[in-house]
Motif scaffolding. Structure first.
Motif, PDB file in Angstrom:
ATOM      1  N   ASN A 295       0.831  -1.210   0.000  1.00 53.51           N
ATOM      2  CA  ASN A 295       0.000   0.000   0.000  1.00 53.51           C
ATOM      3  C   ASN A 295       0.860   1.252   0.000  1.00 53.51           C
ATOM      4  O   ASN A 295       0.587   2.205  -0.742  1.00 53.51           O
ATOM      5  N   LEU A 296       1.904   1.266   0.830  1.00 59.67           N
ATOM      6  CA  LEU A 296       2.781   2.426   0.914  1.00 59.67           C
ATOM      7  C   LEU A 296       3.531   2.645  -0.398  1.00 59.67           C
ATOM      8  O   LEU A 296       3.762   3.787  -0.808  1.00 59.67           O
TER       9      LEU A 296
ATOM     10  N   LEU B  97       4.122   5.925  -5.307  1.00 57.31           N
ATOM     11  CA  LEU B  97       4.018   6.043  -6.764  1.00 57.31           C
ATOM     12  C   LEU B  97       2.980   7.095  -7.153  1.00 57.31           C
ATOM     13  O   LEU B  97       3.207   7.890  -8.082  1.00 57.31           O
ATOM     14  N   ALA B  98       1.838   7.111  -6.466  1.00 65.25           N
ATOM     15  CA  ALA B  98       0.819   8.122  -6.763  1.00 65.25           C
ATOM     16  C   ALA B  98       1.388   9.523  -6.532  1.00 65.25           C
ATOM     17  O   ALA B  98       1.139  10.446  -7.322  1.00 65.25           O
TER      18      ALA B  98
ATOM     19  N   GLY C  18      -3.239   0.085  -7.800  1.00 66.38           N
ATOM     20  CA  GLY C  18      -2.768  -1.247  -8.129  1.00 66.38           C
ATOM     21  C   GLY C  18      -3.380  -1.801  -9.393  1.00 66.38           C
ATOM     22  O   GLY C  18      -4.534  -1.500  -9.729  1.00 66.38           O
ATOM     23  N   ASP C  19      -2.603  -2.627 -10.106  1.00 68.42           N
ATOM     24  CA  ASP C  19      -3.094  -3.128 -11.394  1.00 68.42           C
ATOM     25  C   ASP C  19      -4.190  -4.179 -11.254  1.00 68.42           C
ATOM     26  O   ASP C  19      -4.778  -4.599 -12.252  1.00 68.42           O
ATOM     27  N   ASP C  20      -4.510  -4.578 -10.019  1.00 71.05           N
ATOM     28  CA  ASP C  20      -5.666  -5.452  -9.824  1.00 71.05           C
ATOM     29  C   ASP C  20      -6.971  -4.709 -10.076  1.00 71.05           C
ATOM     30  O   ASP C  20      -8.021  -5.337 -10.224  1.00 71.05           O
TER      31      ASP C  20
ATOM     32  N   VAL D  86      -0.320   0.219 -11.389  1.00 77.03           N
ATOM     33  CA  VAL D  86       1.051  -0.213 -11.082  1.00 77.03           C
ATOM     34  C   VAL D  86       1.074  -1.641 -10.553  1.00 77.03           C
ATOM     35  O   VAL D  86       0.103  -2.103  -9.945  1.00 77.03           O
ATOM     36  N   PRO D  87       2.186  -2.367 -10.778  1.00 79.72           N
ATOM     37  CA  PRO D  87       2.282  -3.741 -10.285  1.00 79.72           C
ATOM     38  C   PRO D  87       2.157  -3.818  -8.768  1.00 79.72           C
ATOM     39  O   PRO D  87       2.597  -2.915  -8.045  1.00 79.72           O
TER      40      PRO D  87
END
Length: 306
Positions: free
Chosen positions: A18-19, A24-25, A195-197, A222-223
């Motif tokens: 999460n962090l 990244l955000a 997240g890419d999910d 993102v991965p």
């Protein structure tokens, strides 16, 4: 220029995955001269004290955000107004299907897995009245497209299914797909990093944004961070939260350095990482993280990514 955002659900402590997404955000927003907003998505799954812990952890790794924190639980009027608008335009209908009903229907030949088959879309008023006596209704969006295409910085053009998805749950709580779109539009969010999910949900959300006259955001999915077994990282995987890592001698600065190293960025500070940040150079595979000391023959501290 608009804003990016990070929008955690206060269901517990944030783990390193999460962090990593939060960092990244922040990097995506700051590198494009956007604002960076913090939104707490607490319509459900909120645990007492979790918001305070999450915000403290985000601050501990050096993240800053602009303006006041927005909480979904304080925006019920905004969601009600949006639902009223959709209902007035004839774009909502009641759905009485159970999860089992949908699972059985979507497993039929030629059905797209996980999509709603439209069972309740064209019920008569008499049929709806009869079903109301059996169970409360959810409300679904009456869509006019089967697919929608979004732009993703990391995945390019992505086309996904748009079915008649739920916008108001049968317990009266606005559904995630509605709330996230209304919030993003209201806050001027034009960049979404997550997240890419969640990539498969982007076409539905972008389609709904268009119904409200808004331009869909630019996405960057993102991965994820995975454990040694290739599953999504979770607190049960060991020392994966800042609190857990502190107990094995790894402070917030060292945890941030781990995250930045996993992205191929300098770990000295967020400002150094920002100066070197280039989305084109980001890893495209998940970050596999392990806290098994036996996996670190190199002498790296427990908790270092494998």
């Amino acid at each position: 220029m608009g804003s990016g955002r990070f929008a955690p659900s206060p269901s517990g402590e944030l783990h390193l995955g999460n962090l990593r997404t939060a960092i990244l955000a922040w990097l995506f927003a700051r590198s494009t001269s956007r604002g960076f907003l913090m939104r707490v998505e607490d319509l459900d799954r909120a645990r007492a004290g979790a918001e305070e812990l999450q915000l403290a952890d985000l601050a501990a790794i050096g993240l800053t955000w602009d303006g006041e924190i927005v909480r979904q639980s304080e925006r019920s009027g905004l969601y009600a107004e949006a639902l009223g608008d959709l209902r007035a335009r004839g774009l909502l209908y009641e759905c009485f299907c159970t999860r089992r009903d949908i699972a059985e229907a979507s497993s039929a030949p030629h059905a797209a897995p996980g999509t709603y088959p439209g069972t309740c879309r064209d019920l008569t008023e008499a049929e709806r009245a009869a079903k109301r006596g059996l169970r409360p209704a959810a409300w679904r969006l009456r869509t006019e497209a089967e697919t929608f295409t979004v732009t993703d910085v990391l995945h390019g053009q992505y086309t996904g299914v748009v079915d008649d998805f739920v916008v108001l749950r049968n317990d009266g709580v606005p559904a995630y797909n509605l709330a996230v779109v209304i919030d993003d539009v209201a806050q001027g969010i034009d960049q979404v990093v997550r997240g890419d999910d969640l990539l498969s949900s982007a076409p539905r959300q972008a389609y709904l944004a268009r119904l409200f006259g808004a331009e869909p955001p630019v996405y960057a999915h993102v991965p994820l961070a995975l454990n040694a077994a290739g599953k999504r990282l979770a607190k049960r995987d060991g020392s994966v939260t800042l609190g857990q890592l502190a107990h094995v001698g790894i402070d917030a600065a060292a945890a941030r350095a781990m995250i930045l190293a996993s992205l191929g960025l300098p770990g000295d500070s967020l400002s150094a990482a920002l100066a070197a940040f280039d989305p084109a150079l980001l890893p495209t595979q998940p970050w596999v993280f392990t806290t098994d000391p036996g996996a670190h023959a190199s002498g790296k501290p427990i908790g270092w990514p494998s």
